[in-house]
Design an enzyme around this catalytic site. Structure first.
Site, PDB file in Angstrom:
ATOM      1  N   TYR A   1      -0.478   3.655 -16.992  1.00 14.76           N
ATOM      2  CA  TYR A   1      -0.069   4.011 -15.591  1.00 14.76           C
ATOM      3  C   TYR A   1       0.041   5.525 -15.430  1.00 14.76           C
ATOM      4  CZ  TYR A   1       1.849   4.352 -11.097  1.00 14.76           C
ATOM      5  OH  TYR A   1       1.969   4.700  -9.620  1.00 14.76           O
TER       6      TYR A   1
ATOM      7  N   THR B   1      -1.068  -0.708  -1.283  1.00 14.03           N
ATOM      8  CA  THR B   1      -0.545  -0.186  -0.266  1.00 14.03           C
ATOM      9  C   THR B   1      -1.595   0.737   0.609  1.00 14.03           C
ATOM     10  OG1 THR B   1       1.790  -0.174  -1.022  1.00 14.03           O
ATOM     11  CG2 THR B   1       1.154   1.204   0.773  1.00 14.03           C
TER      12      THR B   1
END
Length: 343
Positions: free
Chosen positions: A199, A141
């Protein structure tokens, strides 16, 4: 320390503006009639204020958004203040490369010029997620979608500048947080695009912001090589003022909150650097630079590395080409393992 003091008191730098300048203030002498601007992430926050101020100065706005309803509401708010503004709402999901391509096709069908592209939209994904193109969502994004968007719109921007004589401006909104990332960028993207084991939301966000800086560096080199009348720069808007809801007790805690509040910006102040870099006549031919508080600033060491910028660009070209095919990261990791992206 000196920089922090200047920020606290809002003193102007070489541009005459500083941390307390607002978007309206820095564009006071700008007339943007006949110019067209695309602003991603313009439905809220810094992007919405950027759109409002550019509309006030006369620019035609294109507002892409995932939610057309939200974008129409933004359009209505701006029109209520500036009834003569021209605003076009269009569908775009930056996390989807297919959506980026559809948006560009739809925009090109309007046969409009393009003078200003502000890549402002950003996402902080607290939870790990993967895009439809098998890329980690924050990177997809904040960076990869904007990379493809810019790539596909560049021809229009160059032609517009040639036909009008008005220099095109590309502004990538990054963050000082880009300096928080360390390690191999491409390896980390590959890792967190496979699974969520490594992550970390803040590290992923910092990586995407570093990518925005490096994108600017390599894009500026390519624009110079093409002798295009288009510039690309990146900006750190500052940290926007938010409500502080923690319990406060004691003199030391009160003092910390007081000092912290002075480092934060209002939304109009946070939009100032973006608007300044997108519109100021003083920045004609200024390209490949990083701005903070409406003045040129230094990036991190990684953020000024030409080799990292070229490597990321090569990887990005591969990703936006290969993402529509199966096993994109098998292909990506082949190139990564064989150091092809250093070329």
């Amino acid at each position: 320390m000196i920089g922090t003091v200047k920020h606290l008191i809002g003193s102007g730098g070489p541009s005459g503006f500083g941390s307390r300048s607002t978007a309206e203030h820095v564009t006071a002498n700008c007339v943007l009639r006949s110019l067209t601007a695309i602003i991603t992430g313009a439905t809220s926050g810094i992007g919405a204020e950027t759109a409002r101020v550019l509309a006030k100065r006369g620019a035609r706005l294109v507002i892409p958004a995932r939610s057309l309803k939200t974008a129409e509401e933004t359009k209505s708010r701006i029109l209520s203040e500036f009834p003569d503004a021209e605003i076009i709402v269009m569908q775009l999901d930056l996390s989807s490369l297919a959506s980026v391509r559809r948006f560009v096709d739809d925009f090109e069908s309007l046969q409009l010029p393009l003078n200003i592209l502000i890549n402002n939209a950003g996402k902080y994904a607290q939870k790990h997620a993967i895009s439809e193109d098998d890329v980690e969502m924050t990177f997809a994004t904040n960076y990869l979608g904007h990379f493809l968007l810019t790539k596909l719109l560049l021809k229009n921007m160059i032609e517009t500048a040639e036909q009008t004589g008005v220099q095109g401006r590309i502004v990538n909104v990054t963050s000082v947080i880009h300096s928080w990332f360390s390690g191999d960028m491409l390896q980390y993207v590959a890792d967190i695009s496979r699974n969520n084991r490594n992550y970390d939301a803040t590290r992923a966000y910092a990586l995407s912001k570093l990518a925005n800086v490096l994108h600017t560096i390599e894009l500026s080199r390519i624009l110079h090589k093409m002798d295009a009348n288009v510039t690309a720069n990146c900006v750190h808007p500052g940290i926007v003022r938010t409500r502080l809801t923690r319990d406060r007790d004691g003199l030391i805690t009160d003092l910390v909150f007081f000092l912290t509040s002075k480092l934060l910006k209002s939304v109009p102040q946070a939009a100032a650097t973006t608007c300044y870099v997108a519109t100021s006549p003083r920045l004609r031919n200024v390209c490949g630079k990083y701005f903070s508080d409406c003045n040129e600033a230094r990036t991190s060491k990684s953020g000024s590395c030409n080799l990292k910028a070229q490597r990321l660009w090569t990887a990005s070209e591969l990703l936006v080409t290969a993402a529509s095919t199966p096993n994109v990261y098998q292909t990506f990791n082949y190139f990564l393992t064989n150091d092809a992206m250093y070329v």
